[in-house]
Motif scaffolding. Structure first.
Motif, PDB file in Angstrom:
ATOM      1  N   GLY A 167      37.141  42.855  30.607  1.00 38.25           N
ATOM      2  CA  GLY A 167      37.464  43.704  29.464  1.00 38.25           C
ATOM      3  C   GLY A 167      38.679  44.589  29.688  1.00 38.25           C
ATOM      4  O   GLY A 167      39.534  44.727  28.804  1.00 38.25           O
ATOM      5  N   ASP A 168      38.790  45.199  30.881  1.00 42.08           N
ATOM      6  CA  ASP A 168      39.926  46.079  31.152  1.00 42.08           C
ATOM      7  C   ASP A 168      41.243  45.321  31.096  1.00 42.08           C
ATOM      8  O   ASP A 168      42.245  45.796  30.550  1.00 42.08           O
ATOM      9  N   GLN A 169      41.232  44.098  31.666  1.00 41.30           N
ATOM     10  CA  GLN A 169      42.458  43.302  31.700  1.00 41.30           C
ATOM     11  C   GLN A 169      42.833  42.801  30.303  1.00 41.30           C
ATOM     12  O   GLN A 169      44.020  42.691  29.974  1.00 41.30           O
ATOM     13  N   ASP A 187      46.555  55.590  22.586  1.00 41.28           N
ATOM     14  CA  ASP A 187      47.947  55.281  22.273  1.00 41.28           C
ATOM     15  C   ASP A 187      48.149  53.942  21.573  1.00 41.28           C
ATOM     16  O   ASP A 187      49.206  53.714  20.989  1.00 41.28           O
ATOM     17  N   PHE A 188      47.148  53.055  21.623  1.00 39.94           N
ATOM     18  CA  PHE A 188      47.407  51.671  21.233  1.00 39.94           C
ATOM     19  C   PHE A 188      46.870  51.277  19.862  1.00 39.94           C
ATOM     20  O   PHE A 188      47.147  50.190  19.365  1.00 39.94           O
ATOM     21  N   ILE A 189      46.083  52.132  19.241  1.00 43.71           N
ATOM     22  CA  ILE A 189      45.659  51.934  17.844  1.00 43.71           C
ATOM     23  C   ILE A 189      45.699  53.277  17.140  1.00 43.71           C
ATOM     24  O   ILE A 189      45.667  54.329  17.775  1.00 43.71           O
ATOM     25  N   SER A 190      45.736  53.242  15.830  1.00 44.11           N
ATOM     26  CA  SER A 190      45.816  54.488  15.068  1.00 44.11           C
ATOM     27  C   SER A 190      44.492  55.243  15.113  1.00 44.11           C
ATOM     28  O   SER A 190      43.418  54.659  15.313  1.00 44.11           O
ATOM     29  N   ASP A 191      44.575  56.558  14.929  1.00 40.47           N
ATOM     30  CA  ASP A 191      43.356  57.379  14.847  1.00 40.47           C
ATOM     31  C   ASP A 191      42.462  56.898  13.708  1.00 40.47           C
ATOM     32  O   ASP A 191      41.234  56.835  13.852  1.00 40.47           O
ATOM     33  N   GLU A 192      43.079  56.567  12.585  1.00 34.23           N
ATOM     34  CA  GLU A 192      42.316  56.111  11.425  1.00 34.23           C
ATOM     35  C   GLU A 192      41.540  54.844  11.739  1.00 34.23           C
ATOM     36  O   GLU A 192      40.369  54.711  11.364  1.00 34.23           O
ATOM     37  N   ASP A 251      48.004  49.451  30.852  1.00 36.05           N
ATOM     38  CA  ASP A 251      47.005  49.102  31.863  1.00 36.05           C
ATOM     39  C   ASP A 251      45.694  49.869  31.705  1.00 36.05           C
ATOM     40  O   ASP A 251      44.629  49.368  32.058  1.00 36.05           O
ATOM     41  N   ASP A 252      45.788  51.084  31.201  1.00 39.29           N
ATOM     42  CA  ASP A 252      44.588  51.929  31.137  1.00 39.29           C
ATOM     43  C   ASP A 252      43.988  51.985  29.737  1.00 39.29           C
ATOM     44  O   ASP A 252      43.278  52.943  29.408  1.00 39.29           O
ATOM     45  N   ALA A 253      44.245  50.988  28.906  1.00 35.30           N
ATOM     46  CA  ALA A 253      43.822  51.060  27.500  1.00 35.30           C
ATOM     47  C   ALA A 253      42.308  51.213  27.354  1.00 35.30           C
ATOM     48  O   ALA A 253      41.838  52.035  26.555  1.00 35.30           O
ATOM     49  N   LEU A 254      41.522  50.433  28.102  1.00 37.34           N
ATOM     50  CA  LEU A 254      40.066  50.552  27.982  1.00 37.34           C
ATOM     51  C   LEU A 254      39.606  51.917  28.486  1.00 37.34           C
ATOM     52  O   LEU A 254      38.686  52.520  27.913  1.00 37.34           O
ATOM     53  N   PHE A 255      40.245  52.418  29.529  1.00 36.89           N
ATOM     54  CA  PHE A 255      39.909  53.755  30.029  1.00 36.89           C
ATOM     55  C   PHE A 255      40.238  54.820  28.989  1.00 36.89           C
ATOM     56  O   PHE A 255      39.478  55.766  28.782  1.00 36.89           O
ATOM     57  N   GLN A 256      41.372  54.662  28.309  1.00 36.33           N
ATOM     58  CA  GLN A 256      41.724  55.581  27.217  1.00 36.33           C
ATOM     59  C   GLN A 256      40.616  55.614  26.170  1.00 36.33           C
ATOM     60  O   GLN A 256      40.226  56.687  25.700  1.00 36.33           O
ATOM     61  N   LEU A 257      40.126  54.427  25.797  1.00 38.90           N
ATOM     62  CA  LEU A 257      39.064  54.356  24.793  1.00 38.90           C
ATOM     63  C   LEU A 257      37.812  55.069  25.278  1.00 38.90           C
ATOM     64  O   LEU A 257      37.197  55.860  24.536  1.00 38.90           O
ATOM     65  N   TYR A 258      37.430  54.805  26.536  1.00 38.19           N
ATOM     66  CA  TYR A 258      36.238  55.435  27.103  1.00 38.19           C
ATOM     67  C   TYR A 258      36.347  56.957  27.066  1.00 38.19           C
ATOM     68  O   TYR A 258      35.404  57.658  26.665  1.00 38.19           O
TER      69      TYR A 258
END
Length: 254
Positions: free
Chosen positions: A178-180, A7-12, A189-196
């Motif tokens: 890194g998560d914070q 959600d926090f950066i574009s797909d591209e 809050d879950d941005a790093l988890f989203q990436l993973y």
């Protein structure tokens, strides 16, 4: 339209970051020629123990040593990957060798990113604290962070304590996991988890669309060394030892 991956950066942007890391992998693999493999001197005494104690044949042993060198190079590229990902979040940018890794576009945040928590000795830690403190002093509204992507806990607190026998503290210098840090920049809050969770799908999509790299000759070091053994009739380990230490007393007899 909603993003496909996070959600926090574009797909591209995510796919571009993956492409950059893939190219770093290819360069690392292509870079292990015999000359580069020998550049730091190979410890053939250790390799002898490894071969005998772990029951590994010499070809596999040298291949694993080559992969270890590749892995060391890739670890640096993983840190760059995180910098590029975070630099794609709105209102933040990558430092590009400016003395910081990530900054807020309004100069309210500066950060130095380390992929692992244990990658610095005390002298490096002292130099990093001093650098972050200078940014905090120069930019009165800035918070400055030592980011540990792979940390031993989840935290965001002032960095203070004794380094090399000196007490260090600053009200706007922090250590953060890194998560914070992903949460801080993205507001999620879950941005790093989203990436993973997104990476397997995003990598598969990138690989399906990527042009094949026909010109990559991976790990030429072993082929080059093996070619020399065909002429010298030495074992692979003896060949490496001779080429690294042939100037040592007695080693010219190999």
């Amino acid at each position: 339209m909603a993003n496909k991956y996070v959600d926090f950066i574009s797909d591209e942007h995510l796919l571009n970051c993956i492409e950059n890391l893939h190219k770093a992998y290819l360069r690392a693999k292509n870079n292990i020629t015999k000359q580069n493999f020998y550049s730091n001197k190979v410890d053939t005494i250790k390799l002898t123990f490894d071969a005998k104690f772990n029951d590994i044949n010499e070809d596999d042993l040298i291949q694993s040593e080559i992969l270890r060198q590749i892995d060391k190079s890739i670890n640096n590229s993983i840190g760059t990957f995180h910098e590029q990902i975070l630099g794609g979040i709105d209102s933040y940018e990558v430092g590009n060798l400016s003395g910081f890794d990530i900054k807020a576009t309004d100069d309210t945040l500066f950060a130095d990113i380390k992929n692992k928590h244990n990658t610095m000795n005390s002298s490096s830690a002292e130099a990093l604290f001093q650098k972050l403190a200078r940014y905090a002093d120069d930019y009165k509204k800035a918070k400055c962070y030592w980011v540990q992507i792979l940390a031993k806990g989840s935290f965001n607190h002032n960095w203070k304590g004794e380094i090399n026998g000196k007490e260090y503290s600053h009200s706007r210098v922090f250590k953060i996991s890194g998560d914070q840090f992903y949460a801080l920049l993205s507001g999620q809050d879950d941005a790093l988890f989203q990436l993973y969770k997104a990476l397997p799908k995003a990598i598969a999509d990138y690989m399906n669309s990527a042009q094949s790299e026909q010109d990559i000759k991976e790990n030429s070091a072993l082929d080059e060394i093996t070619s020399e053994t065909e002429k010298s009739k030495r074992s692979i380990l003896d060949q490496i030892t001779f080429e690294n230490y042939g100037y040592y007393l007695g080693f010219d007899k190999l």
